[in-house]
Design a protein around this motif. Structure first.
Motif, PDB file in Angstrom:
ATOM      1  N   LYS A  93       0.835  -1.208   0.000  1.00 30.33           N
ATOM      2  CA  LYS A  93       0.000   0.000   0.000  1.00 30.33           C
ATOM      3  C   LYS A  93       0.869   1.258   0.000  1.00 30.33           C
ATOM      4  CE  LYS A  93      -3.873   2.063   2.484  1.00 30.33           C
ATOM      5  NZ  LYS A  93      -4.795   1.897   3.614  1.00 30.33           N
ATOM      6  N   ASN A  97       0.877   3.894  -3.313  1.00 34.43           N
ATOM      7  CA  ASN A  97       0.203   5.142  -2.940  1.00 34.43           C
ATOM      8  C   ASN A  97      -0.140   5.970  -4.181  1.00 34.43           C
ATOM      9  OD1 ASN A  97      -0.800   7.240  -1.414  1.00 34.43           O
ATOM     10  ND2 ASN A  97       1.206   8.169  -1.118  1.00 34.43           N
ATOM     11  N   GLY A  98      -1.427   6.057  -4.488  1.00 39.26           N
ATOM     12  CA  GLY A  98      -1.888   6.859  -5.615  1.00 39.26           C
ATOM     13  C   GLY A  98      -1.940   6.109  -6.935  1.00 39.26           C
ATOM     14  N   VAL A  99      -1.377   4.906  -7.008  1.00 40.06           N
ATOM     15  CA  VAL A  99      -1.417   4.109  -8.238  1.00 40.06           C
ATOM     16  C   VAL A  99      -2.727   3.320  -8.231  1.00 40.06           C
ATOM     17  CG1 VAL A  99      -0.278   2.265  -9.534  1.00 40.06           C
ATOM     18  CG2 VAL A  99       1.104   3.937  -8.281  1.00 40.06           C
ATOM     19  N   PRO A 100      -3.471   3.346  -9.338  1.00 42.21           N
ATOM     20  CA  PRO A 100      -4.788   2.699  -9.332  1.00 42.21           C
ATOM     21  C   PRO A 100      -4.748   1.173  -9.531  1.00 42.21           C
ATOM     22  CG  PRO A 100      -4.408   3.722 -11.444  1.00 42.21           C
ATOM     23  CD  PRO A 100      -3.222   4.067 -10.581  1.00 42.21           C
TER      24      PRO A 100
END
Length: 134
Positions: A93, A97-100
């Motif tokens: 996680k 962070n921020g990657v879909p």
């Protein structure tokens, strides 16, 4: 020739063999990355997990492992990530962070986990069945 068993690995690879029948079938869908691919052994042969290292050593190790995991994700570009155990999930996680990329949590197969001891394979099946493309 090691007389010591490794339950977590036996559960993971036994599940993979039972579900996918062959290594080729399993690895056509999955790639297994260990957050810390090193082993630290006590003099008794017992596994010392990285969280048991002293803080400066642990923090330095985690920083290196975070970079290696990020590089693995960049190269592999997975359609989903399954963190096997809360620790692996939380490290992934941080990296994602921020990657879909979908991130799922599977229980760790350790014999120290009461949940895993009641039948780990069906729990892992349920997680994999929620992966995109299942």
């Amino acid at each position: 020739n090691c007389p010591r068993g490794e339950v977590s690995g036996r559960r993971l690879w036994g599940w993979a063999q039972a579900r996918y029948a062959s290594p080729a079938a399993f690895f056509s869908r999955f790639f297994v990355v260990n957050f810390c691919p090193l082993v630290f052994m006590e003099s008794t042969g017992r596994n010392r997990t990285p969280d048991k290292l002293i803080a400066p050593e642990r923090d330095a190790l985690y920083a290196i492992c975070d970079r290696a995991l990020a590089a693995s994700f960049a190269v592999l570009q997975p359609g989903a990530v399954i963190g096997i155990g809360r620790f692996a999930h939380d490290r992934a996680k941080r990296i994602l962070n921020g990657v879909p990329t979908p991130l799922l949590l599977a229980p760790h197969p350790s014999p120290a986990s009461p949940l895993a001891n009641r039948g780990w394979a069906p729990l892992m099946d349920a997680v994999v069945d929620r992966c995109p493309g299942s």
